[in-house]
Enzyme design. Structure first.
Site, PDB file in Angstrom:
ATOM      1  N   LYS A   1     -18.822  16.153 -20.263  1.00  0.00           N
ATOM      2  CA  LYS A   1     -18.785  17.596 -19.986  1.00  0.00           C
ATOM      3  C   LYS A   1     -18.974  18.371 -21.294  1.00  0.00           C
ATOM      4  CE  LYS A   1     -15.970  21.009 -17.473  1.00  0.00           C
ATOM      5  NZ  LYS A   1     -14.649  21.269 -16.853  1.00  0.00           N
TER       6      LYS A   1
ATOM      7  N   SER B   1     -15.029  23.556 -12.321  1.00  0.00           N
ATOM      8  CA  SER B   1     -16.067  23.824 -13.284  1.00  0.00           C
ATOM      9  C   SER B   1     -16.920  22.610 -13.648  1.00  0.00           C
ATOM     10  CB  SER B   1     -15.448  24.371 -14.571  1.00  0.00           C
ATOM     11  OG  SER B   1     -14.614  23.421 -15.192  1.00  0.00           O
TER      12      SER B   1
ATOM     13  N   SER C   1     -10.691  21.463 -11.896  1.00  0.00           N
ATOM     14  CA  SER C   1     -12.098  21.305 -12.294  1.00  0.00           C
ATOM     15  C   SER C   1     -12.604  19.873 -12.391  1.00  0.00           C
ATOM     16  CB  SER C   1     -12.355  22.008 -13.629  1.00  0.00           C
ATOM     17  OG  SER C   1     -12.317  23.397 -13.477  1.00  0.00           O
TER      18      SER C   1
END
Lengths: 515, 99
Positions: free
Chosen positions: A92, A167, A191
């Protein structure tokens, strides 16, 4: 999981990209296939599918192949650094890396390459895990759909008109599209777990402090937690053990042994849950939950019962206030943390033409560098922390946080794990909630309590919803530092789920159009 | 409890160093109102005697041993800077009066 057939256009997973991380690791360790071949297969698939999925913000083919080559050399020397050496991974873009940009999905950090590696990235490299690239995300991890990325949305491989969650939608989509067998996410309010749920993948938010936050660009420091993502519970466990453990560089890192999660996943896979007490959270799963989510959850609870678990209903009366507490605490911490983006030391600077003051340049830069959701949260947090409102908002939210933690403590005095749906609905359509912040926030209704209390939680796929054919997630929650329980129960459930179905869940991901 | 005005939003934006446009002020005022209404529910919980939690795990200050270690080099520290001058961060003027 077995590999699916590969069409002549290559839109289904190939022999190598269809394998799980543990299968790949075993083949690499046995010398049946090289890490370079495995990495190249994933890079080729990724490059073909990215126009349709957009899971990645940066891919560094040469660096990935060089890392794979090092893993092959270490294996040849008889010194593989970890059981996952040579296996590719999607990271990420909120975790710093010295060899790739770290943008957090924001114009504010476009093109910025950090001067140091996050502990997570450093541990992955030390373990010989091959970082393919950095994945897309809602800007500064604020959002539940990845639509808040400044660089365009990521699409859900199950239906490219739908969101992959957020997210960490880039990480979840990369897994579901078989672009990478492993991924790293971060979870402040859900997330990791919510994207896992809506893409049919596995994601774990470890106990707060279980994985170092050093080099994790902060959104809400008391809630942020990095964690492992995979397509199977065992793969996720193996990755958990690579990244977890005490780090002197993070003052909130827990100085205690890492729970034996891989052993727990292997034990769970034998399918025996006798003696395990499972609590169904009464407050989650009624009105406002999609029918297919409720049906899938009920069936999952029945499966746990059939495996020998003792299932009881448990009440957590303050969970209904968790969403409110979260949207006061997280924006408050965000308004403070994001003050660092001041246009002076790194990142974007706008309007510095010699006529404007520092303050004016700062304001213009933040206006142009941040997207609407980040601005909303900064202002919300500024409001909640301002004098006259502090006690009613931020102060009260902190007290509710105490009550939610007490609800968990009372529940875990009765049961070993708690279960609920991960999200109230399956993946929604791109654009559907983007102008309605409260509707977007509801996606994290069930995941937020574990962030507020700091306990461990997992989302494991529980099949597809009847009405839209989209994946549903089962959330499993365990007490702090009892992360191993998630893996035992999750692996047992996963094995029973696949045994009851003719086709393993992820083999049902539709083929994607190759550009 | 809430009902946040456009002027209040402008004030908040100023405090947070966000140069928001007129159009954004209208949008944000409406949205923040809806969000504040929803989160204000935390006020329904009787919690007078409940201690606040700022962190999920007990946090104590952590010290490392006092020994010299390498930090970032000057070049590394300045590598991401929008502007530098004489090996330092160059910033716009910080005082309003004439130089």
């Amino acid at each position: 999981m077995t590999s699916t057939t590969s069409g002549p256009e290559g839109s289904g997973p190939t022999e190598l990209t269809g394998l799980t991380a543990s299968e790949l690791a075993a083949k690499i360790a046995a010398g049946e296939v090289s890490a370079v071949e495995v990495t190249r297969a994933h890079l080729d698939r990724l490059e073909a599918l990215e126009p349709a999925v957009h899971a990645f913000l940066h891919v560094d083919r040469e660096a990935a192949l060089a890392a794979a080559s090092r893993a092959d050399e270490e294996r040849a020397d008889g010194t593989p650094p970890s059981p996952l050496a040579g296996v590719p991974l999607a990271l990420k873009d909120v975790l710093t890396t010295t060899d790739m940009p770290t943008t957090c999905g924001s114009r504010m950090l476009e093109g910025w390459t950090p001067p140091y590696d996050s502990t997570v990235a450093a541990r992955l490299r030390a373990a010989g895990v091959v970082i393919l690239g950095k994945t897309n995300m809602d800007e500064f991890a604020m959002g539940s759909s990845t639509e808040n990325s400044a660089f365009g949305p990521t699409r859900n491989p199950w239906d490219t008109d739908r969101v992959p969650g957020g997210s960490g939608g880039g990480s979840s989509a990369a897994l579901a599209a078989f672009e990478a067998p492993l991924a790293i996410g971060t979870d402040t309010g859900g997330s990791i777990r919510q994207p896992a749920a809506v893409t049919g993948t596995v994601g774990v938010k470890p106990t707060y402090g279980g994985v170092s936050r050093y080099g994790l660009v902060a959104f809400s420091s008391s809630l942020d937690q990095a964690g492992p993502c995979g397509r199977t519970v065992l793969d996720t466990a193996m990755l958990h053990e690579v990244i977890a453990g005490h780090d002197p560089m993070d003052s909130t890192s827990v100085d205690a042994p890492v729970p034996k999660v891989t052993a727990a996943a292997r034990e769970g896979a034998t399918g025996d849950l006798r003696g395990v007490r499972v609590g169904v959270v009464r407050e989650f799963g009624g009105e406002g939950y999609q029918q297919g989510v409720r049906d899938s959850f009920r069936a999952a609870v029945d499966t746990l019962t059939s495996l020998g678990a003792e299932v009881v209903e448990v009440s957590c009366p303050h969970f209904e206030y968790a969403l409110g507490a979260y949207y006061l605490i997280a924006p408050s911490e965000c308004s403070s943390n994001l003050a660092r983006f001041d246009a002076m030391r790194y990142g974007l600077r706008v309007g510095d033409d010699g006529t404007r003051s520092t303050e004016e340049v700062m304001s213009l830069t933040r206006e142009q560098g941040f997207g609407p959701e980040v601005k909303r949260r900064i202002m919300l947090g500024t409001y909640a922390l301002s004098s006259g409102y502090y006690d009613a908002y931020y102060g009260q939210a902190q007290k509710v946080r105490t009550l939610i933690t007490r609800d968990f403590e009372a529940a875990f005095a009765q049961v070993d794990v708690l279960v609920s749906p991960t999200t109230p609905t399956t993946a929604f359509r791109i654009g559907e909630r983007v102008d309605d912040p409260m509707a977007m926030y509801l996606a994290d209704l069930c995941t937020i309590p574990s962030n507020l209390a700091g306990n461990a939680a997992m989302s494991v796929p529980s099949g597809l919803s009847a009405e839209d054919g989209m994946p549903v997630g089962l959330q499993i929650m365990a007490p702090p530092m009892a992360d191993d329980r998630l893996y035992r129960v999750g692996a047992a459930y996963e094995a029973a789920r696949d045994a009851a179905s003719e086709v393993p869940l992820l083999d049902r991901v539709p083929r994607l159009e190759v550009a | 409890m809430s009902t946040i005005s456009r002027d209040e939003v402008a004030h908040l934006a100023g405090l947070a160093r966000l140069a928001v446009s007129e159009e954004e002020l209208n949008t944000f005022a409406g949205q923040l109102d809806v969000i504040l209404d929803a989160v204000a529910r935390v006020g329904e919980v009787a919690a007078d005697d409940i201690p606040p939690t700022s962190h999920a795990v007990p946090v104590t200050n952590v010290f490392r041993t006092d020994e010299v270690r390498d930090g970032l080099s000057r070049e590394q520290a300045l590598a991401g800077a929008p502007a530098t001058e004489e090996n330092r961060f160059r910033v716009p003027r910080i005082l309003n009066e004439e130089a």
